[in-house]
Enzyme design. Structure first.
Site, PDB file in Angstrom:
ATOM      1  N   ASP A 268       0.691  -1.301   0.023  1.00  0.00           N
ATOM      2  CA  ASP A 268      -0.054   0.006  -0.171  1.00  0.00           C
ATOM      3  C   ASP A 268       0.909   1.338  -0.143  1.00  0.00           C
ATOM      4  O   ASP A 268       1.972   1.218   0.046  1.00  0.00           O
ATOM      5  CB  ASP A 268      -1.065  -0.038   1.233  1.00  0.00           C
ATOM      6  CG  ASP A 268      -2.292   0.848   0.980  1.00  0.00           C
ATOM      7  OD1 ASP A 268      -3.196   0.526   1.567  1.00  0.00           O
ATOM      8  OD2 ASP A 268      -2.102   1.678   0.007  1.00  0.00           O
TER       9      ASP A 268
HETATM   10  C1  GLC Z   1      -4.272   4.203  -0.477  1.00  0.00           C
HETATM   11  C2  GLC Z   1      -5.216   2.893  -0.088  1.00  0.00           C
HETATM   12  C3  GLC Z   1      -5.276   1.854  -1.070  1.00  0.00           C
HETATM   13  C4  GLC Z   1      -5.128   2.450  -2.615  1.00  0.00           C
HETATM   14  C5  GLC Z   1      -3.831   2.932  -2.660  1.00  0.00           C
HETATM   15  C6  GLC Z   1      -3.323   3.799  -3.902  1.00  0.00           C
HETATM   16  O1  GLC Z   1      -3.685   4.866   0.762  1.00  0.00           O
HETATM   17  O2  GLC Z   1      -5.098   2.519   1.288  1.00  0.00           O
HETATM   18  O3  GLC Z   1      -6.746   1.274  -1.007  1.00  0.00           O
HETATM   19  O4  GLC Z   1      -5.124   1.338  -3.513  1.00  0.00           O
HETATM   20  O5  GLC Z   1      -3.411   3.951  -1.614  1.00  0.00           O
HETATM   21  O6  GLC Z   1      -4.250   4.558  -4.361  1.00  0.00           O
END
Ligand code: GLC
Length: 713
Positions: free
Chosen positions: A258
């Site tokens: 993440d």
């Molecule tokens: C965010 C979220 C995740 C998302 C990622 C990219 O912080 O936790 O669900 O896919 O970043 O946007």
């Protein structure tokens, strides 16, 4: 040697780490764009994938920097959060789950994939599969709700819809990511990013099943959650990512971290520096470091210190290059220019309207004020969501635009051209700014019916949007009371990404329809239900608490030795509230009535490998054609472990004309009645099981019988 071996043999360490690095575009008023630094990193081979960039021209330009501008010409992979639509926005996942319809879930994912691919996106960070039982947590909006079995059906449907028949001729090249592995929905006190501490039993029974279903469906990628589980951050959790996901489940796809989660291992106190953070994440099986540059900055030092070896790096690079190959990025790195500025088709809009209609949950309608009578000639639409296109799309609205969205006011006026439909906002969505409550009351003076449009704003749902008091924000409660005090029929439309604590509003309203965040076709879908063009069929995929003090409240609870008995203080209850939620899982009204009878099972004695097959008669006793979702629950009466009082194991939808009766058959493999032992192995114990069939997770509403498993596994 094949292409991947050749590339690996030719790559420098920096180019290898580049393939494990994702940089991010950022949103500007002109749309998403990559800054010069990121473009230079791509040309230098130090970035192999890009987050948050879409659009034919933009992705072609960035791709050219990689394919024609970098030394090895490895194409970029573009990743984006296409959760519930790309240009055409469907209802938020929690809303779509309320349709209890895998075919619909797959269809909307397929349309979203087609639109996203046409704008250069190759991987979505969806489906989000975190079972959610805490409305304080804003990300419940992105989830398929509280039930692991339903979430597993959702997982399969979404992976098939997004990915299509990968490898088949003409299949759209789009990958899905099962996220956020695992148990993110169990954050302490519903507070986003907080630690999780649950038993392995809960992990096995509740949180892992949807992810295993996604892996079995062939999902291309998995994203670990930000949080730590019993002290071990998911981004460094070798036991679950390597032992469970890769070895036991056989997942050979890509694990993408993440956002900055690898670097955050330092903040979580398990790594002294980026070298240790990079080593922990790589050992856990994370292939792509999403933004944060921890692999680029920390891995050389980790290699120098002997914390990792180059074979581990090569394995990760190989998986990333294999995914790019599977998505046909080497053969066709550029999205066709013919796609430029192609607007979504009417088919997508039609599907968006159908999905939204099927997600609207009719919570209450005691005096049958809905559907609206055709004799109504004056309606007052009141409240901050009444004419708010920008509040209909939800917190992850992809490339969707408010200007392409149908508001409640738009929809009602289109559906009732001969009716005087007035509008008054009354108050702001939040805060103490606008206070036009008096004007709103005046606007209702001649109205025969009031449609009160209230709820959360899109920025009060989704990531980083936990709420300790999930009620109506700002001055909305005052507006609602003032309108209700007029004594006219008030139909409440609730816009939200979670069950709201609005019991008093629900008790006073003439009818309540949960609209969630319904997407591009919001107004038309809502009007279809209000005027009776669509008979509501959606059901709650999550329990609806009376008060946040009951949280977590969910139907599949483990039995207590002293089950709640209001007559006996010394039982599992509250002094100040009933233990039951205001509405249970599966609640949802229709404009007609369905009756169940003649439940029977085809075999009362079953062995491992058999199927439990139940037949039930369902009759439409009401005045309108309608669609009924029939749910089958089981309860393991005696086992070596206390088992949930109800467990959803099958569902079926049936469409019945007024007065029509049909026999509905539900089937479930007997092995699914078992559970996992301490080593995550399936275990089916002999014994008696209750079988309950009905419309919702309420014993009083179900027909009941029993079966006996005579030979387990
Ligand atoms: C965010 C979220 C995740 C998302 C990622 C990219 O912080 O936790 O669900 O896919 O970043 O946007």
């Amino acid at each position: 040697m094949n292409r991947i071996d050749d590339l690996l043999a030719a790559m420098t360490l920096e180019e290898k780490l580049g393939q494990l690095t994702m940089v991010s575009a950022h949103l500007t008023p002109l749309g998403p764009c990559l800054d010069r630094t990121s473009l230079a990193e791509i040309e230098a081979g130090r970035a192999g994938s890009v987050l948050n960039l879409w659009g034919v021209e933009r992705t072609r330009d960035a791709q050219r920097r990689a394919v024609e501008g970098s030394r090895l010409g490895i194409p970029l992979l573009f990743g984006f959060d296409v959760l519930h639509g790309h240009r055409t926005i469907f209802p938020i996942p929690l809303a779509e789950a309320a349709a209890f319809d895998p075919a619909l879930w797959e269809a909307t994912a397929r349309t979203a994939a087609e639109e996203a691919v046409s704008e250069g996106v190759a991987l979505t960070f969806a489906p989000m599969l975190d079972v959610s039982r805490d409305p304080r947590w804003g990300r419940i909006a992105e989830s398929p709700g509280e039930d692991p079995w339903l979430a597993a059906q959702f997982a399969r449907a979404k992976v098939h819809g997004f990915q299509g028949a990968q490898g088949a001729p003409g299949a759209h090249r789009f990958g899905a990511t099962a996220k956020h592995f695992v148990a993110y929905g169990a954050v302490t006190a519903g507070r986003d990013y907080a630690a999780i501490d649950i038993s392995d039993r809960t992990l096995y029974d509740v949180y892992l099943p949807p992810f295993q279903a996604a892996v079995e469906a062939g999902v291309n990628a998995i994203m670990p959650a930000f949080v730590n589980l019993a002290g071990i951050p998911m981004s460094a959790n070798r036991r679950l990512l390597q032992e469970c996901v890769r070895r036991r489940w056989g997942f050979d796809g890509v694990i993408v971290s993440d956002y900055q989660a690898v670097a955050e291992l330092v903040v979580q106190g398990v790594a002294a520096d980026l070298a240790e953070a990079a080593a922990l994440a790589l050992h856990a099986g994370i292939d792509i470091d999403m933004v944060g540059g921890a692999y680029l900055a920390g891995m050389p030092e980790a290699l120098a210190r002997g914390l990792v070896d180059i074979e581990l790096v090569d394995t990760a690079v190989r998986r990333v290059l294999s995914l790019k190959q599977r998505l046909a990025l080497f053969d066709a790195p550029y999205v066709p220019e013919v796609n430029a500025n192609r607007s979504p088709g009417t088919q997508a809009r039609t599907l968006a309207r159908e999905a939204a209609r099927r997600s609207l949950v009719l919570l209450s309608n005691p005096a049958a004020v809905l559907p609206l009578s055709t004799s109504v000639t004056r309606i007052a639409v009141i409240g901050p969501h009444g004419d708010a296109r920008d509040q209909m799309l939800g917190p992850w609205s992809g490339a969707g635009r408010a200007r392409d969205t149908v508001s409640v006011l738009d929809g009602l006026r289109a559906a009732l051209p001969h009716c005087d439909v007035g509008f008054m906002r009354g108050v702001d969505l939040d805060g103490d700014g606008l206070d036009d409550i008096r004007a709103a009351r005046n606007a209702c003076r001649h109205a025969q019916v009031i449609v009160l449009c209230v709820g959360e704003g899109v920025d009060m749902a989704g990531e980083g949007a936990s709420r300790a008091c999930p009620g109506l924000p700002g001055r909305q409660p005052a507006l609602a009371e003032a309108v209700l005090d007029l004594g006219k029929p008030v139909i409440v439309l609730l816009f939200c990404g979670r069950p709201l604590s609005v019991t008093r509003l629900i008790e006073r309203a003439a009818a309540v329809l949960v609209a969630w965040f319904p997407g591009s076709e919001a107004g038309h879908a809502i009007a279809d239900v209000l005027v009776g063009r669509h008979n509501p069929s959606a059901r709650l995929p999550v329990s609806w608490p009376r008060d946040v003090g009951q949280v977590p409240v969910f139907y599949a609870a483990l039995p207590s030795g002293r089950p709640a008995d209001p007559r006996n203080r010394y039982t599992s209850q509250y002094l100040d509230l009933p233990v039951e939620p205001l509405y249970c899982f599966g609640h949802g009204l229709s404009y007609t009535r369905f009756c169940y009878s003649h439940l029977r099972v085809r075999h009362t004695e079953l062995r491992a490998g058999d199927a439990l097959v139940a037949d039930v008669a369902v009759r439409n006793d009401g005045p309108r054609d309608g669609e009924e979702t029939v749910l089958l629950f089981t309860h393991d009466l005696v086992a070596t472990l206390a088992r949930p009082v109800l467990e959803l194991k099958a569902m079926a939808r049936v469409r019945l004309a007024a007065g029509e009766q049909r026999t509905v058959t539900l089937s479930v493999g007997v092995d699914a009645l078992g559970f996992r032992d301490g080593d995550w192995r399936p275990l089916l114990e002999p014994g008696e099981f209750e079988v309950l069939v009905g419309p919702r997770a309420d014993r009083a509403a179900c027909l009941r019988t029993t079966v006996r498993v005579v030979a387990g596994s």
